[in-house]
Design a protein around this motif. Structure first.
Motif, short mmCIF file in Angstrom:
data_model
loop_
_atom_site.label_atom_id
_atom_site.label_comp_id
_atom_site.label_asym_id
_atom_site.label_seq_id
_atom_site.Cartn_x
_atom_site.Cartn_y
_atom_site.Cartn_z
N ALA A 26 0.84 -1.20 0.00
CA ALA A 26 0.00 0.00 0.00
C ALA A 26 0.87 1.23 0.00
O ALA A 26 1.87 1.31 0.69
CB ALA A 26 -0.90 -0.01 1.23
N SER A 27 0.46 2.18 -0.79
CA SER A 27 1.21 3.44 -0.83
C SER A 27 0.52 4.43 0.08
O SER A 27 -0.62 4.81 -0.14
CB SER A 27 1.25 3.99 -2.27
OG SER A 27 -0.05 4.10 -2.78
N GLY A 28 1.19 4.84 1.13
CA GLY A 28 0.59 5.76 2.09
C GLY A 28 0.57 7.18 1.57
O GLY A 28 1.38 7.58 0.76
N THR A 29 -0.41 7.96 2.04
CA THR A 29 -0.52 9.37 1.70
C THR A 29 0.16 10.17 2.80
O THR A 29 -0.15 9.98 3.98
CB THR A 29 -2.00 9.77 1.59
OG1 THR A 29 -2.62 8.98 0.58
CG2 THR A 29 -2.12 11.24 1.24
N PRO A 30 1.09 11.08 2.45
CA PRO A 30 1.75 11.88 3.48
C PRO A 30 0.73 12.61 4.34
O PRO A 30 -0.20 13.23 3.84
CB PRO A 30 2.59 12.87 2.65
CG PRO A 30 2.83 12.17 1.35
CD PRO A 30 1.59 11.37 1.09
N GLY A 31 0.90 12.53 5.65
CA GLY A 31 -0.01 13.19 6.57
C GLY A 31 -1.31 12.47 6.81
O GLY A 31 -2.19 12.99 7.50
N ALA A 32 -1.46 11.27 6.27
CA ALA A 32 -2.70 10.53 6.43
C ALA A 32 -2.89 10.10 7.88
O ALA A 32 -1.94 9.77 8.57
CB ALA A 32 -2.70 9.30 5.52
N GLY A 33 -4.15 10.09 8.33
CA GLY A 33 -4.47 9.63 9.67
C GLY A 33 -4.43 8.12 9.75
O GLY A 33 -4.31 7.42 8.75
N PRO A 34 -4.56 7.57 10.96
CA PRO A 34 -4.46 6.12 11.14
C PRO A 34 -5.55 5.34 10.42
O PRO A 34 -5.29 4.23 9.93
CB PRO A 34 -4.57 5.95 12.66
CG PRO A 34 -5.17 7.22 13.17
CD PRO A 34 -4.72 8.29 12.24
N ALA A 121 -16.20 13.44 -1.37
CA ALA A 121 -16.12 13.13 0.06
C ALA A 121 -16.58 11.71 0.38
O ALA A 121 -16.13 11.11 1.36
CB ALA A 121 -16.92 14.14 0.86
N VAL A 122 -17.51 11.18 -0.43
CA VAL A 122 -17.96 9.81 -0.18
C VAL A 122 -17.17 8.79 -1.01
O VAL A 122 -17.43 7.59 -0.93
CB VAL A 122 -19.48 9.66 -0.46
CG1 VAL A 122 -20.28 10.53 0.48
CG2 VAL A 122 -19.82 9.93 -1.92
N GLY A 123 -16.18 9.28 -1.76
CA GLY A 123 -15.37 8.40 -2.60
C GLY A 123 -14.76 7.22 -1.88
O GLY A 123 -14.85 6.08 -2.35
N PRO A 124 -14.11 7.42 -0.71
CA PRO A 124 -13.49 6.28 -0.03
C PRO A 124 -14.47 5.16 0.31
O PRO A 124 -14.08 3.99 0.36
CB PRO A 124 -12.90 6.91 1.24
CG PRO A 124 -12.66 8.34 0.87
CD PRO A 124 -13.80 8.70 -0.05
N ASP A 185 -10.26 13.99 5.81
CA ASP A 185 -9.89 13.58 7.16
C ASP A 185 -10.35 12.16 7.44
O ASP A 185 -11.11 11.56 6.67
CB ASP A 185 -10.42 14.56 8.20
CG ASP A 185 -11.94 14.55 8.31
OD1 ASP A 185 -12.52 13.48 8.54
OD2 ASP A 185 -12.56 15.63 8.16
N ASP A 186 -9.90 11.60 8.55
CA ASP A 186 -10.09 10.19 8.86
C ASP A 186 -11.56 9.76 8.91
O ASP A 186 -11.87 8.60 8.61
CB ASP A 186 -9.42 9.84 10.18
CG ASP A 186 -8.11 9.10 9.99
OD1 ASP A 186 -7.67 8.96 8.83
OD2 ASP A 186 -7.52 8.66 11.00
N SER A 187 -12.46 10.65 9.29
CA SER A 187 -13.87 10.26 9.42
C SER A 187 -14.44 9.75 8.10
O SER A 187 -15.37 8.93 8.09
CB SER A 187 -14.71 11.43 9.93
OG SER A 187 -14.76 12.48 8.97
#
Length: 489
Positions: A26-34, A121-124, A185-187
């Motif tokens: 997995a490629s992480g996004t810089p600054g991504a939340g947990p 915003a609902v993409g994920p 954001d993480d939510s």
């Protein structure tokens, strides 16, 4: 051998290996939340997130247990409950349509950019649609699971690209250039991470999957209103309209969800604990950002300011000194992101932006669009839509309801993306050409399935290719079609 499935020559040895399709990290996004980090691992390389995903899911279930649910006390009454819920939603929607006919404004989306922001915003969540049911494929030989499996296959469009839910939503994001959801954001990643965690740990969380599916497959009012208002704004509502039809309470996913509860409830010991876990799974639907919270959180001016602040990081040293606003250079204005609101006010005061008028009347807009646009390409289509809506400002100049057809013509005349939805044949042709290796992958899959000794081996291979991270690919779509065909044999 399974010659009935395909009619191709079979080589002595196949080089096809399903594991190759899921390899990679997995490629992480810089600054991504947990939560986003977990989501990324589960979406790209789920095998590497096993223990973390299980622990996190237990934490989400602990939160869910503190919530109320609307389920009937006796789950034997589910079908009547679903019928009543559907009738209530139908009455609410009729009321909404009556209000709109009487001249009420849109309830959800104040502007086109508001609607596009909602889609991003609902993409994920939408890009893993149906994932929670993936683990049920392993039980294809057990008739009790067939309703859940059929629901998963229909989420995958039965292998037809034009009906695959993830492919449909990805096309929507691509069409409107709103693929940059990684900065959310993480939510916004909670629901997607829940679905993926359930997908890859079905044996440990079967009751929770049944309950989650029961909640997710009910027809909500917001689905009907979203489809209606997206259509008004010239945005293809197919993804939402499709869910309105397949989630119906008569023969659709809502009823299949209720039937699955009854089919899989233990007949002997442990029934009460199983029911408690079903309720916990149902409550998981309430966690994280929701459709309504995403809609309500949008502020047009704040979104524009956020866009300009992001631009300032790259543009603060790119302007000549003679580019001045209110006596200061543009580079000076952009040097500190907190100055962006004051900069917008100065642009309006200095005549660069004419609020409440068509965007084309603003000098700044003409720097972005037109024959001599010196800032052409600096703003994406979505960012330009936000700017346009802010300039024209619905509060300054009340929005005029325009028909869907008129919106489509306007978009085409502005040189935007084609407004006509691609035909299934065209979408399929595009999918097959998506990568240079797609054709060879399909051929290898055909060869490999033909060489397998029995149905069980074929189903095991195919279901690996129907995982959430693969099923919308050309080879995943073919695997879905073959799996469905074998399931019926």
């Amino acid at each position: 051998m399974l010659p009935a499935l395909i009619d191709l020559p079979v080589s002595a040895k196949s080089d096809f290996d399903p594991a190759d399709m899921t390899a990679g990290a997995a490629s992480g996004t810089p600054g991504a939340g947990p939560v986003q980090t977990l989501y990324a691992h589960l979406r790209v390389h789920p095998a590497g997130a096993g223990a973390d995903a299980v622990a996190w899911l237990h934490g989400q279930l602990a939160q869910a247990r503190a919530l109320d649910d609307a389920l009937p006390v006796d789950l034997a009454d589910l079908e009547q409950w679903i019928s009543a819920q559907t009738a209530q939603v139908g009455a609410q929607y009729r009321s909404y349509l009556g209000e709109r006919k009487a001249g009420a404004p849109r309830r959800y989306f104040a502007s086109r950019s508001h609607a596009l922001h909602f889609l991003k915003a609902v993409g994920p969540t939408k890009l893993v649609d149906g994932a929670w049911l993936y683990g049920t494929l392993a039980h294809w030989g057990d008739a009790r699971f067939l309703g859940l499996i059929r629901t998963y296959l229909e989420e995958l469009g039965d292998g037809v690209p034009a009906k695959n839910h993830v492919a449909l939503f990805q096309k929507l994001l691509d069409t409107h250039a709103i693929n940059d959801w990684q900065g959310l954001d993480d939510s916004h990643f909670v629901q997607g991470a829940i679905q993926l965690a359930l997908a890859h740990h079905a044996d440990a969380f079967l009751p929770e999957i049944i309950g989650f599916n029961l909640g997710y497959e009910q027809l909500p009012l917001h689905l009907l209103i979203c489809a209606y208002e997206l259509n008004e704004l010239g945005i293809d509502p197919m993804y939402f309209s499709l869910h309105v039809t397949i989630d119906n309470a008569d023969c659709g996913h809502a009823r299949k969800a209720a039937q699955a509860v009854q089919a899989l409830l233990p007949q002997l010991g442990g029934r009460a604990a199983f029911v408690r876990r079903i309720r916990d799974g149902y409550r998981l639907n309430a966690l994280g950002a929701s459709t309504l919270s995403v809609i309500e959180d949008f502020d047009l001016e704040e979104e524009l300011i956020a866009i300009l602040r992001a631009k300032s990081r790259h543009g603060q040293n790119m302007h000549a000194d003679y580019c001045r606003l209110a006596g200061r250079s543009i580079n000076d204005w952009l040097a500190r992101p907190e100055q962006i609101p004051a900069m917008l006010a100065a642009m309006a005061k200095g005549g660069w932006i004419a609020r409440g008028q068509a965007a084309e009347q603003s000098r700044f807009w003409r720097l972005l669009q037109g024959t001599h646009a010196t800032m052409f390409g600096v703003f994406s289509d979505y960012e330009q839509q936000v700017l346009r809506d802010w300039i024209e400002d619905a509060q300054v100049q009340p929005a005029r309801l325009v028909s869907h057809r008129a919106q489509m013509r306007a978009i085409e005349q502005l040189g935007g993306v084609s407004a006509r939805p691609a035909t299934p044949r065209a979408i399929w042709r595009h999918a097959l050409q998506a990568s240079a290796g797609a054709a060879s992958d399909l051929h290898l899959l055909e060869q490999h399935i033909a060489e397998l000794p029995d149905k069980a081996a074929a189903m095991d291979t195919l279901r690996q290719l129907m995982a959430p991270q693969l099923h919308a690919s050309p080879v995943g779509l073919m695997a879905t079609r073959l799996f469905g065909r074998l399931l019926a044999l």
